[in-house]
Design a protein around this motif. Structure first.
Motif, short mmCIF file in Angstrom:
data_model
loop_
_atom_site.label_atom_id
_atom_site.label_comp_id
_atom_site.label_asym_id
_atom_site.label_seq_id
_atom_site.Cartn_x
_atom_site.Cartn_y
_atom_site.Cartn_z
N VAL A 161 28.61 46.86 -23.39
CA VAL A 161 28.26 45.85 -24.40
C VAL A 161 27.08 46.33 -25.24
O VAL A 161 27.05 46.12 -26.46
CB VAL A 161 27.91 44.51 -23.70
CG1 VAL A 161 27.45 43.48 -24.75
CG2 VAL A 161 29.10 43.97 -22.93
N ASP B 77 34.99 43.20 -23.46
CA ASP B 77 33.61 42.72 -23.63
C ASP B 77 33.18 42.53 -25.08
O ASP B 77 31.99 42.36 -25.34
CB ASP B 77 32.62 43.66 -22.94
CG ASP B 77 32.88 43.79 -21.45
OD1 ASP B 77 33.36 42.80 -20.85
OD2 ASP B 77 32.63 44.87 -20.89
N GLN C 262 31.16 39.44 -25.75
CA GLN C 262 29.76 39.35 -25.31
C GLN C 262 28.77 39.87 -26.35
O GLN C 262 27.56 39.83 -26.14
CB GLN C 262 29.59 40.12 -24.00
CG GLN C 262 30.43 39.57 -22.85
CD GLN C 262 30.19 40.30 -21.54
OE1 GLN C 262 29.05 40.64 -21.21
NE2 GLN C 262 31.26 40.55 -20.80
#
Length: 507
Positions: free
Chosen positions: A358, A385, A388
């Motif tokens: 991330v 991800d 995120q």
């Protein structure tokens, strides 16, 4: 409404059935008022298609299939001079019936039209090819040659080498030995002598610009080039403009010779390496070679931490790339800032099934949004991800791009806050021309959480794009969102094309 005075002074017409006797509107265009005599009596100029400029004919012929062009070249010499151009025959492939019948195959090559053949796929023939068949191919100037699931045992090495090297692009696909031909024999597509003949011919002189070598196997089999002399491969590859090596077996000394030659002198601009074994290979052999490429595609390479960081540092320092595609590679050991510098220096970047953190993704989008980056298109396939990433960072980064392909993000997709932020920024300013890939547009309704975006913001955002796709079926948009979008048409809209299931509309 009608003015009979308009007819005063105009020469009379003896034919009472002509429309010139009808009452004319009082308000007419100037050219209508200035007409003299009877328009219907005027002789129509003969249409002379030979006077059409070649550029116009070429545009018209470009829409025609080869089956139609066969008739076009018979119309007249002028049309033939245009229709003979090889670019118009780019889709001309060997007819299906010629693959199924040896008689039809030989008959086809007795006709002059066979000289216009542009594409040849050597696969799935119902009869055994031999030198008598291949003699017909020696004089062809093919645009694309694909050698696939076929037994070439009865073809001489020299004939095959000539046909391959007379083509502009060639793809050679090796298969598992377990596959069988139509007569039950095991497939042996090329083998030692044929491959050597191809590369020796390429070394001495070739028309090839692009070569793809691949092996389709479920058993770990590779296309074995380890027996070909290193210098022969190096000289052959450096005469190309594009090279793809997928599931190919090469020895360390061959790789070193190939890349040493590339670093000195090469025509190669595009290079793809897929699942190549780099055991006992010094990654530094790529340093100078990679700096000459414009397009680089690395797929499934097993590099350790030191090799990966060295590769990234080399690309950061000497990168001239315009296209960089990384597939099935773990880049988590590369620092976020270094990876972001590499990515943002390239116009088109594809990250496909890449293991990435991330922090790395966040840094990439931050660098795109705040720095003077070169990147214009970013493709993310099967990347986890993304949900995120900070909504603000993601939104600013995406809207700095011209193309952002998120068609195949992993199932989590965009969060509600991310989608709202993306379209809020888009409504104010954006470099995006459309949503999705360069070749296709993603329907607006299929974007995650799109129904949560305020109608006015969505309308402003959509009309800042140049191309938009509305499915209008099974919609995830509300009626108020549709109304806001359609009310905006004609009011400071940048949209040039609207796509839907019913067809495309150009504005």
């Amino acid at each position: 409404m009608f003015d009979q005075k308009f007819e005063v002074g105009r020469p009379s017409c003896p034919s009472s059935h002509h429309t010139c006797h009808a009452l004319k509107p009082q308000y007419q265009l100037s050219w209508e008022k200035n007409l003299t005599g009877c328009f219907e009596d005027r002789a129509h100029a003969d249409a002379n298609y030979e006077k059409l400029p070649k550029e116009i004919l070429r545009e018209i012929f470009d829409y025609m299939k080869p089956s139609v062009l066969k008739s076009v070249i018979l119309v007249c010499k002028y049309w033939k001079s245009v229709a003979d151009e090889p670019a118009l025959w780019k889709d001309f492939d060997l007819p299906y019936k010629c693959r199924k019948s040896e008689v039809k195959f030989m008959e086809f090559f007795q006709k002059s039209i066979s000289s216009k053949l542009q594409n040849l796929w050597l696969e799935n023939f119902s009869f055994q090819l031999n030198d008598d068949h291949f003699k017909n191919l020696l004089s062809l100037d093919l645009n694309c040659l694909i050698i696939g699931n076929i037994d070439l045992f009865n073809i001489s090495d020299e004939y095959l080498a000539v046909v391959v090297n007379n083509s502009k692009r060639c793809e050679i696909i090796e298969y598992d030995s377990e596959l069988k031909t139509t007569n039950g024999n095991s497939i042996n597509v090329l083998g030692l002598n044929k491959l050597k003949a191809i590369f020796r011919k390429m070394e001495s002189g070739t028309k090839l610009k692009s070569l793809e070598l691949n092996c389709l196997s479920n058993y770990g089999k590779k296309l074995d080039l380890s027996f070909v002399p290193s210098i022969t491969l190096a000289n052959a590859f450096n005469k190309l403009e594009s090279l793809e090596l997928c599931e190919v077996k090469l020895k360390p000394d061959q790789l070193k010779t190939i890349f040493d030659n590339m670093s000195v002198s090469t025509k190669l601009k595009a290079f793809k390496l897929e699942r190549l074994n780099f055991d006992s290979v010094d990654i530094k052999i790529f340093d100078m070679a990679f700096s000459n490429f414009i397009e680089l595609n690395l797929n499934g390479l097993s590099l350790d931490k030191v090799e990966l960081i060295h590769l990234a540092e080399n690309l950061d320092e000497s990168c001239k790339l315009k296209t960089l595609i990384l597939s099935d590679i773990n880049v988590t050991e590369v620092s976020p800032r270094l990876l972001a510098r590499v990515v943002t220096k390239v116009s088109f970047v594809g990250l496909h099934s890449v293991e990435i953190t991330v922090d790395q993704l966040d840094q990439i989008f931050h660098s795109i949004s705040t720095g003077s980056s070169t990147i214009k298109q970013l493709d993310l396939y099967d990347i986890a991800d993304v949900s995120q990433i900070s909504p603000e960072t993601l939104a600013n980064g995406i809207n700095k791009l011209e193309v952002f392909d998120f068609e195949k993000l992993e199932s989590d997709g965009f969060t509600e806050d991310q989608t709202k932020s993306i379209f809020k920024v888009m409504s104010q300013r954006t470099n995006l021309k459309k949503l999705g890939r360069t070749s296709t547009v993603k329907p607006l309704e299929q974007i995650d959480n799109i129904k949560k975006v305020e109608p006015e913001i969505l309308a402003e955002a959509v009309h800042n794009l140049e191309e938009v796709k509305l499915s209008l079926e099974d919609s995830y948009l509300s009626a108020s969102q549709y109304i806001a979008i359609f009310k905006k048409f004609g009011h400071n809209s940048r949209i040039k094309k609207v796509c839907s299931g019913e067809g495309d509309i150009y504005l």
